[in-house]
Design a protein around this motif. Structure first.
Motif, PDB file in Angstrom:
ATOM      1  N   CYS A  60       0.761  -1.323   0.085  1.00 35.34           N
ATOM      2  CA  CYS A  60      -0.122  -0.187   0.517  1.00 35.34           C
ATOM      3  C   CYS A  60       0.677   1.347   0.232  1.00 35.34           C
ATOM      4  N   HIS A  62       0.720   4.012   0.546  1.00 37.61           N
ATOM      5  CA  HIS A  62       0.432   5.118   1.816  1.00 37.61           C
ATOM      6  C   HIS A  62       0.639   4.760   3.456  1.00 37.61           C
ATOM      7  N   CYS A  63      -0.065   3.025   3.270  1.00 37.05           N
ATOM      8  CA  CYS A  63       0.761   2.676   5.029  1.00 37.05           C
ATOM      9  C   CYS A  63       2.089   1.852   4.935  1.00 37.05           C
ATOM     10  N   CYS A  85      -7.454   0.715   1.189  1.00 37.73           N
ATOM     11  CA  CYS A  85      -6.571  -0.576   1.750  1.00 37.73           C
ATOM     12  C   CYS A  85      -7.117  -1.008   2.729  1.00 37.73           C
ATOM     13  N   CYS A  88      -5.090   0.292   6.080  1.00 38.08           N
ATOM     14  CA  CYS A  88      -5.110   1.635   6.557  1.00 38.08           C
ATOM     15  C   CYS A  88      -6.056   2.394   6.276  1.00 38.08           C
TER      16      CYS A  88
HETATM   17 ZN   LIG Z   1      -2.485   0.762   3.278  1.00 36.85          ZN
END
Ligand SMILES: [Zn+2]
Length: 301
Positions: A60, A62-63, A85, A88
């Motif tokens: 991911c 983002h996380c 996701c 997250c």
């Molecule tokens: Zn994520």
């Protein structure tokens, strides 16, 4: 009226089109991976940093959590995860499944064109027809990578444009495209020279660079696939649509009194010293070239 040829195909033909659609979904997923990771690596090299070590497995953005294979099934995973996701809950952009669906549609279309009775001549030509369909499908996928990367990063990586050019010339030499070898070579050279002259003219008139080397290489690759005769049309379509979009962006900019980003983030613009009013030309070349090829294919059906 006799049944339309689409309804009267042998079962193998439908299976082939379906198989190509599934392959297209997976290739579309790969297009996303390439167009996300490749420009980041190239930009890191351009700015002198060591390329960020990215996990080999998909994660991911983002996380950074590693994704399971069940999260990576084209389109289905996005729907099952409700576009978020698993770890997250960060939203997953709709352009991922859109890229997969677009690629699948393109693959199915290429397969369909080459099973139509007017294009493919019978069982003896089946292998050639399948090879041609696969080649054009691959052409579209590589162009889609160019479109996404250029739109977001103002880059047209050599690792895509050079192989695209080479495969185009090779396909012509093997007789797998309708363009013969001479037209293909002449197309590649003229395309490069043509854009080089346009760039030179622009530099003399405006005292700044208006076109990158990448545009010339991409156009040369398109010339190798579509041949010399296609080039004026592709260039005309690309220039008209790019001008239209530039005018729209300019208009929006003056209305909202804000900089038109053209889809490129500020950091990348600063890094590459891109004029804030500039737009990437590659996407318009891609759309115009694919439009031209679809028109040719439709006319042959
Ligand atoms: Zn994520």
């Amino acid at each position: 009226m006799t049944p339309h040829w689409l309804l009267a195909l042998p079962n193998e033909a439908y299976a082939w089109v379906g198989l190509m659609a599934v392959v297209g979904l997976c290739v579309g997923s790969f297009v996303t991976v390439v167009s996300t990771r490749l420009p980041k690596r190239l930009l890191a090299q351009a700015s002198g940093q060591a390329p960020a070590t990215q996990p080999l497995r998909s994660h991911c953005p983002h996380c950074q959590q590693q994704l399971r294979w069940t999260d990576l099934v084209p389109v289905v995973s996005w729907l099952m995860l409700r576009a978020r996701c698993r770890h997250c809950e960060h939203p997953i952009a709709a352009r991922y499944p859109a890229t997969e669906l677009l690629t699948a549609t393109w693959f199915a279309w290429c397969a369909l064109v080459y099973v139509s009775p007017s294009v493919y001549g019978g069982a003896s030509a089946m292998l050639d027809a399948q090879a041609s369909a696969l080649l054009w499908a691959l052409w579209g996928a590589m162009l889609l990578c160019c479109l996404i990367i250029d739109q977001h990063y103002f880059l047209l990586p050599d690792v895509i444009t050079y192989p695209l050019l080479a495969i185009g010339v090779l396909a012509s030499a093997l007789g797998l495209t309708a363009v013969d070898l001479n037209a293909s070579l002449l197309g590649a050279v003229s395309a490069w020279l043509g854009l080089w002259l346009v760039a030179l003219g622009y530099r003399l008139a405006a005292h700044q660079d208006g076109m990158g080397q990448g545009d010339m290489k991409l156009f040369a690759a398109i010339g190798a696939w579509l041949g010399l005769a296609a080039l004026p049309w592709v260039l005309l379509g690309a220039s008209l649509s790019a001008t239209l979009v530039a005018l729209l962006l300019r208009w929006r900019q003056t209305r909202h009194n804000s900089a038109a980003s053209g889809g490129v983030d500020t950091h990348t613009r600063e890094l590459l010293a891109i004029d804030e009013r500039a737009i990437a030309f590659g996407p318009y070349l891609v759309v115009s070239a694919v439009g031209y090829q679809v028109w040719l294919m439709s006319a042959a059906l």
